[in-house]
Design a protein around this motif. Structure first.
Motif, mmCIF file in Angstrom:
data_model
loop_
_atom_site.group_PDB
_atom_site.id
_atom_site.type_symbol
_atom_site.label_atom_id
_atom_site.label_comp_id
_atom_site.label_asym_id
_atom_site.label_seq_id
_atom_site.Cartn_x
_atom_site.Cartn_y
_atom_site.Cartn_z
ATOM 1 N N ASN A 76 -10.735 -20.445 6.504
ATOM 2 C CA ASN A 76 -10.099 -19.877 5.313
ATOM 3 C C ASN A 76 -10.726 -20.434 4.045
ATOM 4 O O ASN A 76 -10.820 -19.739 3.029
ATOM 5 C CB ASN A 76 -8.598 -20.169 5.328
ATOM 6 C CG ASN A 76 -7.867 -19.431 4.222
ATOM 7 O OD1 ASN A 76 -8.263 -18.342 3.817
ATOM 8 N ND2 ASN A 76 -6.794 -20.023 3.723
ATOM 9 N N GLY A 77 -11.159 -21.715 4.102
ATOM 10 C CA GLY A 77 -11.867 -22.264 2.961
ATOM 11 C C GLY A 77 -13.151 -21.506 2.670
ATOM 12 O O GLY A 77 -13.459 -21.195 1.513
ATOM 13 N N LEU A 96 -4.240 -15.911 5.647
ATOM 14 C CA LEU A 96 -4.457 -17.182 6.346
ATOM 15 C C LEU A 96 -3.800 -18.368 5.655
ATOM 16 O O LEU A 96 -3.815 -19.476 6.198
ATOM 17 C CB LEU A 96 -5.966 -17.438 6.497
ATOM 18 C CG LEU A 96 -6.695 -16.508 7.471
ATOM 19 C CD1 LEU A 96 -8.197 -16.789 7.450
ATOM 20 C CD2 LEU A 96 -6.154 -16.672 8.891
ATOM 21 N N GLN A 97 -3.226 -18.142 4.450
ATOM 22 C CA GLN A 97 -2.496 -19.222 3.795
ATOM 23 C C GLN A 97 -1.374 -19.750 4.685
ATOM 24 O O GLN A 97 -1.049 -20.935 4.670
ATOM 25 C CB GLN A 97 -1.896 -18.724 2.475
ATOM 26 C CG GLN A 97 -2.890 -18.454 1.375
ATOM 27 C CD GLN A 97 -3.509 -19.730 0.850
ATOM 28 O OE1 GLN A 97 -2.804 -20.639 0.433
ATOM 29 N NE2 GLN A 97 -4.811 -19.808 0.889
ATOM 30 N N GLY A 100 -2.169 -22.808 6.914
ATOM 31 C CA GLY A 100 -2.155 -24.117 6.272
ATOM 32 C C GLY A 100 -0.764 -24.564 5.864
ATOM 33 O O GLY A 100 -0.413 -25.737 5.983
ATOM 34 N N ILE A 101 0.049 -23.615 5.396
ATOM 35 C CA ILE A 101 1.389 -23.960 4.905
ATOM 36 C C ILE A 101 2.334 -24.281 6.055
ATOM 37 O O ILE A 101 3.135 -25.211 5.971
ATOM 38 C CB ILE A 101 1.957 -22.800 4.050
ATOM 39 C CG1 ILE A 101 1.158 -22.682 2.759
ATOM 40 C CG2 ILE A 101 3.436 -23.008 3.753
ATOM 41 C CD1 ILE A 101 1.559 -21.487 1.914
ATOM 42 N N THR A 102 2.250 -23.517 7.142
ATOM 43 C CA THR A 102 3.198 -23.669 8.243
ATOM 44 C C THR A 102 2.565 -24.291 9.486
ATOM 45 O O THR A 102 3.186 -25.118 10.156
ATOM 46 C CB THR A 102 3.805 -22.302 8.611
ATOM 47 O OG1 THR A 102 4.402 -21.730 7.441
ATOM 48 C CG2 THR A 102 4.855 -22.432 9.695
ATOM 49 N N LEU A 150 2.217 -13.390 7.427
ATOM 50 C CA LEU A 150 2.667 -12.099 6.899
ATOM 51 C C LEU A 150 3.490 -12.289 5.625
ATOM 52 O O LEU A 150 3.348 -11.519 4.664
ATOM 53 C CB LEU A 150 3.475 -11.360 7.961
ATOM 54 C CG LEU A 150 2.701 -10.920 9.207
ATOM 55 C CD1 LEU A 150 3.649 -10.342 10.251
ATOM 56 C CD2 LEU A 150 1.617 -9.912 8.847
ATOM 57 N N VAL A 151 4.332 -13.329 5.610
ATOM 58 C CA VAL A 151 5.127 -13.609 4.411
ATOM 59 C C VAL A 151 4.222 -14.008 3.252
ATOM 60 O O VAL A 151 4.410 -13.548 2.113
ATOM 61 C CB VAL A 151 6.160 -14.721 4.698
ATOM 62 C CG1 VAL A 151 6.842 -15.174 3.412
ATOM 63 C CG2 VAL A 151 7.207 -14.228 5.695
ATOM 64 N N CYS A 152 3.231 -14.861 3.525
ATOM 65 C CA CYS A 152 2.282 -15.274 2.484
ATOM 66 C C CYS A 152 1.550 -14.078 1.902
ATOM 67 O O CYS A 152 1.370 -13.967 0.684
ATOM 68 C CB CYS A 152 1.280 -16.277 3.044
ATOM 69 S SG CYS A 152 1.878 -17.966 3.113
#
Length: 278
Positions: A76-77, A96-97, A100-102, A150-152
Motif C-alpha cells: 500500500n505504501g 487498503l487503509q 493498516g488501521i485494523t 470497505l468502510v475506509c
C-alpha cells in the motif's frame, strides 16, 4: 495511513502550500522506506515460518498472518507513492487503509492475548493450543479486515470527517486490550516461582528476565506506534483542526516503530547474529 488521509483537514485550516508539499514529500519518503524494507523483511519471516525455522507454523501462526498483513501495508505504501502520479490508484490505496488501521493492531492483539494466556492462564492456553483455533481466529480477523477496508473506502471517498473517529477509536480499543495483556504478563513474570533452588532457579530467572525484557520492549513499541496517531485523531475531533506536527510524529512513529516486531522475531529465530552476540 497515507497522504490522502490528510484530506480530512477542514477548509479553515491555515496550513501553507509549502507545508502541505513538505508533508507530501515526507509521506513519499516514509512509505518508500516502508516498502523497501518492510516487503523483504516480512517475506523473509514468512519463509522462515513456513520452513519451520523456530517454533513451527502452528505456534507462529499469528506472526505469519501479521507478516502477511504487513506485506499488504508495504504494498500500500508503494501504491500510495504511485498514486501521486496515477490518481486512479487512490481508490485501491484508500481500500487498503483498512489493513493498516485494523489488521496490524488486531493480529498484535491476538499475539498479546496468546502470551497472556500462556503465562497467566496456562491451562486455558493448552486447551486452545491446537492450530485449528488459531485458524478460526485468523479467519474471523481477515473478515473484519475486509469490512474495515470497505468502510475506509467509503469514508475516504464520501465522509472524510469520520476518518479520525474510525482510526482513533480502533487504536484506543486495541491498544487498551494489548496493554492489559502485556501488563498482566509483566506482573506474572515478576513474581517468583515455586521453590526451585540453585541452578534450576537461576536458569528460570534468566528465562523470565529475557521474557520480561521482550514483553517490556513490545509494550513500549505498541505505545509508540498507536498513541501519537490516536492523540492526533482526538485532537482533530476536539479542535476541528489538524496539527501537522502531531500528524507527522504519528505517521513517522507508525511506520518506523512497525519494524521493531519483525526485528524481535528475527532475533528470537537467531537470524541477527550481531544482536544474538550482544
Amino acid at each position: 495511513m497515507n497522504y490522502s488521509t490528510v484530506n480530512f483537514m477542514t477548509p479553515e485550516t491555515n496550513h501553507t502550500t509549502q507545508s502541505i508539499t513538505s508533508l507530501k514529500s515526507l509521506d513519499i519518503f516514509l512509505y518508500s522506506i516502508g516498502f523497501l524494507f518492510g516487503l523483504p523483511t516480512h517475506s523473509y519471516i514468512i519463509w522462515l515460518i513456513v520452513r519451520g525455522t523456530g517454533s513451527g507454523v502452528a505456534s507462529e501462526f499469528f506472526n505469519l498472518n501479521l507478516s502477511i498483513c504487513e506485506i499488504a501495508n508495504s504494498l500500500n505504501g508503494l501504491i500510495a507513492v504511485l498514486s501521486f502520479h496515477l490518481s486512479s490508484l487512490w481508490i485501491l490505496s484508500n481500500f487498503l487503509q483498512g489493513v493498516g488501521i485494523t489488521g496490524r493492531p488486531l493480529f498484535q492483539c491476538l499475539i498479546c492475548v496468546e502470551r497472556y494466556l500462556a503465562v497467566v492462564h496456562p491451562v486455558t492456553f493448552l486447551k486452545y493450543k491446537p492450530l485449528r483455533y488459531r485458524v478460526i481466529c485468523c479467519t474471523v480477523v481477515w473478515i473484519i479486515i475486509l469490512g474495515s477496508c470497505l468502510v475506509c473506502l467509503n469514508i475516504l471517498l464520501n465522509i472524510m470527517v469520520a476518518y479520525p473517529w474510525f482510526f482513533s477509536l480502533q487504536f484506543l480499543v486495541f491498544l487498551s486490550i494489548q496493554l492489559f495483556c502485556l501488563v498482566a504478563v509483566l506482573r506474572a513474570l515478576k513474581q517468583s516461582g515455586p521453590g526451585e533452588r540453585g541452578r534450576e532457579r537461576k536458569e528460570e530467572n534468566h528465562m523470565k528476565r529475557k521474557a520480561f525484557d521482550l514483553v517490556l520492549i513490545t509494550t513500549g513499541n505498541l505505545v509508540i506506534i498507536y498513541v501519537p496517531l490516536t492523540i492526533t485523531g482526538f485532537f482533530y475531533i476536539t479542535m476541528k483542526n489538524v496539527s501537522l506536527p502531531l500528524w507527522v510524529i504519528g505517521v513517522v512513529s507508525y511506520i518506523l516503530a512497525g519494524f521493531v516486531q519483525p526485528v524481535l522475531y528475527l532475533h528470537r529465530a537467531g537470524k541477527l547474529s550481531c544482536l544474538c552476540c550482544s
